[in-house]
Structure formats: C-alpha cells, structure tokens
Write a protein that holds these residues in place. Sequence first.
Motif, PDB file in Angstrom:
ATOM      1  N   ILE A 112     -28.732  36.584 -34.336  1.00 11.98           N
ATOM      2  CA  ILE A 112     -27.686  35.557 -34.320  1.00 11.98           C
ATOM      3  C   ILE A 112     -28.120  34.481 -33.338  1.00 11.98           C
ATOM      4  O   ILE A 112     -28.243  34.739 -32.136  1.00 11.98           O
ATOM      5  N   ASP A 113     -28.375  33.287 -33.835  1.00 16.48           N
ATOM      6  CA  ASP A 113     -28.840  32.210 -32.981  1.00 16.48           C
ATOM      7  C   ASP A 113     -27.760  31.817 -31.982  1.00 16.48           C
ATOM      8  O   ASP A 113     -26.577  31.697 -32.333  1.00 16.48           O
ATOM      9  N   ALA A 114     -28.181  31.647 -30.747  1.00 13.85           N
ATOM     10  CA  ALA A 114     -27.226  31.292 -29.702  1.00 13.85           C
ATOM     11  C   ALA A 114     -26.770  29.854 -29.862  1.00 13.85           C
ATOM     12  O   ALA A 114     -27.449  29.012 -30.455  1.00 13.85           O
ATOM     13  N   GLN A 115     -25.599  29.569 -29.318  1.00 14.25           N
ATOM     14  CA  GLN A 115     -25.076  28.204 -29.351  1.00 14.25           C
ATOM     15  C   GLN A 115     -25.837  27.334 -28.359  1.00 14.25           C
ATOM     16  O   GLN A 115     -26.287  27.803 -27.309  1.00 14.25           O
ATOM     17  N   ASP A 116     -25.960  26.065 -28.697  1.00 12.78           N
ATOM     18  CA  ASP A 116     -26.492  25.147 -27.705  1.00 12.78           C
ATOM     19  C   ASP A 116     -25.363  24.732 -26.764  1.00 12.78           C
ATOM     20  O   ASP A 116     -24.209  25.121 -26.927  1.00 12.78           O
ATOM     21  N   ASP A 117     -25.715  23.960 -25.745  1.00 15.58           N
ATOM     22  CA  ASP A 117     -24.721  23.608 -24.729  1.00 15.58           C
ATOM     23  C   ASP A 117     -23.548  22.828 -25.323  1.00 15.58           C
ATOM     24  O   ASP A 117     -22.386  23.045 -24.931  1.00 15.58           O
ATOM     25  N   HIS A 118     -23.847  21.935 -26.264  1.00 17.63           N
ATOM     26  CA  HIS A 118     -22.778  21.126 -26.865  1.00 17.63           C
ATOM     27  C   HIS A 118     -21.834  21.997 -27.687  1.00 17.63           C
ATOM     28  O   HIS A 118     -20.602  21.864 -27.581  1.00 17.63           O
ATOM     29  N   GLU A 119     -22.384  22.902 -28.470  1.00 15.84           N
ATOM     30  CA  GLU A 119     -21.554  23.800 -29.263  1.00 15.84           C
ATOM     31  C   GLU A 119     -20.722  24.708 -28.371  1.00 15.84           C
ATOM     32  O   GLU A 119     -19.539  24.956 -28.632  1.00 15.84           O
ATOM     33  N   ARG A 120     -21.344  25.218 -27.311  1.00 18.99           N
ATOM     34  CA  ARG A 120     -20.641  26.140 -26.417  1.00 18.99           C
ATOM     35  C   ARG A 120     -19.457  25.443 -25.749  1.00 18.99           C
ATOM     36  O   ARG A 120     -18.376  26.028 -25.584  1.00 18.99           O
ATOM     37  N   GLU A 121     -19.643  24.197 -25.375  1.00 17.73           N
ATOM     38  CA  GLU A 121     -18.558  23.454 -24.726  1.00 17.73           C
ATOM     39  C   GLU A 121     -17.412  23.194 -25.704  1.00 17.73           C
ATOM     40  O   GLU A 121     -16.239  23.335 -25.349  1.00 17.73           O
ATOM     41  N   LEU A 122     -17.750  22.825 -26.941  1.00 15.70           N
ATOM     42  CA  LEU A 122     -16.707  22.539 -27.925  1.00 15.70           C
ATOM     43  C   LEU A 122     -15.977  23.807 -28.367  1.00 15.70           C
ATOM     44  O   LEU A 122     -14.778  23.769 -28.652  1.00 15.70           O
ATOM     45  N   SER A 123     -16.689  24.927 -28.415  1.00 20.63           N
ATOM     46  CA  SER A 123     -16.071  26.170 -28.897  1.00 20.63           C
ATOM     47  C   SER A 123     -15.035  26.716 -27.922  1.00 20.63           C
ATOM     48  O   SER A 123     -14.255  27.611 -28.286  1.00 20.63           O
ATOM     49  N   GLN A 124     -14.996  26.206 -26.688  1.00 23.20           N
ATOM     50  CA  GLN A 124     -13.990  26.662 -25.737  1.00 23.20           C
ATOM     51  C   GLN A 124     -12.577  26.376 -26.242  1.00 23.20           C
ATOM     52  O   GLN A 124     -11.635  27.120 -25.945  1.00 23.20           O
TER      53      GLN A 124
END
Length: 296
Positions: free
Chosen positions: A147-159
């Motif tokens: 499972i590919d990890a989220q990048d920083d932008h995705e991780r911030e938005l997924s909050q």
Amino acid sequence: MTAAPSAALPEPRAEEVEAPRAAVPMPRLGPKACPVSCTLLTFFLLTACSICETEQKGYCENIITKRHLDKLQELIDSQMLMSCHVSFEFIDKQELGDRICYVKAAFPRLEDILDKMKFKENSDNFNKTKDVQNMYKKIDENEVPCIDAQDDHERELSQACSREFSRPPEKMLQLVKDFFQEVMDLLDKNVDFKRDCSKTYQKCSDALKKEPPSPEQRRKKAQPKESQREVMSYVLVAILAIVAILLAVGGLLFYKHKSRTQERRLQQRGNVLEEQEERPLNGVEEPLELRVQGEL
C-alpha cells in the motif's frame, strides 16, 4: 576455267564474355545483430519485470489470508457484551466514498486501534492479537510496499476525513476486520494504490467548511471560554476568601486591642476609686486613734 569463288564462310562468333559482376558486399553483422540483441534485451527486461510484479503481487496477496480474518472473527465473538466504549480516531469510509483512498488514509491510523486490543498475556486472544499485529506490520516490510504511503499533501488533507469514534470493543474489532477484508479484496484485484487522492480528501475539508458545527464541536470550542470563566471564578473566590480572612484577623486584633484598652481604663478607674476611698478612711481613723490614746 577459272574456279568459281567459294562462298564466304561466316566468321566464327567471338565468344561472348560476361561483364564482370559487381562485388556483392558481405552482410555486416552489426545492423542486423543490433535489433536482435535489443529485442532480446527488451524481452529479458520485460520478463524480469513481470517476474518481479508476479512476486510482488504474490507477496501482497499472501499477507492477509482468510485465517487472519477468522481469528479476528473469533476475537469479536469472544468479547463480553458491555456498555463501556472505546474511543479512537479513524477515517470515515462513508464520507470518502472511495475504497483506495480510504485504505491509504486509514492504513497508518490502524496501528493505534491495534494497540488498544489488550488481552491477558499468553492467553488465546493475546496470541491471536499478536498474529494480527504481525500481519499488519508485514504489509510494509516488502521492498515495494503493498500500500503506497501518502505524500505530505495527501496526509495533510486526509486529516479532515478523520473523526472520533466511540464503540464497544466488539464493534471496534469488527471495524478492523472490515478494513483488512477491504485491503484483501483490493490486493486480489491488483489495484494501483499510487492514485493521487488529494481531490477526494479535499472534499472532506470542503464539507467541514459548509456544514454547521455539531453540538459536540460547539462544546469543544466553548471549552476554552468556559475554562477561562472557571479560572476567573476560582481566582475571584480565592481573592474574596483572602479578603475575608484578612478582615476576620483584623477584626480579631481590633477587638483584642479594644478589650485591652478598656481593661486598662477600668483598672485606672478602679485605682482612682480605691485611692479616693482610702483617703477619707485614713482621715477618720487618725482622730479615733488620738481619742483612744487620750482616754488611756
């Protein structure tokens, strides 16, 4: 007689000599060998890549098995029915509506839930839990993660897609089982987890901005103000208590001072009265003594 001239014999043909043929160049190995070698090299690369992909797919497909799901179901069935709830943060799958983006966002958060699965050491449920936790860790142990990890932008938005859950233990374990079932189905279909989910996560953030705050959110926002009011009330009560204590102490000291002053005044008045009483008595006694002496 003269002999008749003999018929002229045809001159013998000169043998036709073939023109020299142009020299045919020998085939060079370079131009023909290059396509062959390039083709072979491409074939080998594709074969190696396919083998690598097959191994990768086989590794990921064998990580989550039906045996793990059965153990999770046994953990669910062995839970006591109770009113207590376990609080945890997780991704709201219904709000996302995208299976791949849900798995990418929820996968790193699942570790906190697995840590909450506490059982007596060396018990049957304890061993089952350890097996599930080890399976979870192996998903990312491969050189290429399943499972590919989220990048920083995705991780911030997924909050914005995360919310707080409060469920009984069996419901929490059911959520864990459903998540691994989802991952197993996606891995069987060989889906691509490299998809950019920024737009999907952005919808959660936009929805939060449009939706009015819930009573719980309002309560959380009001907590700082309420805490400030509580602190101010505590400070005010403390100040009033200190003032009351000081007033009480001051009143007591003033009362004692006043009492002592009154006692001194009373003592002084008593001394004056005694002196006044002693003076006439002394004046009367002297003549009486003289009289008695005269009579004697």
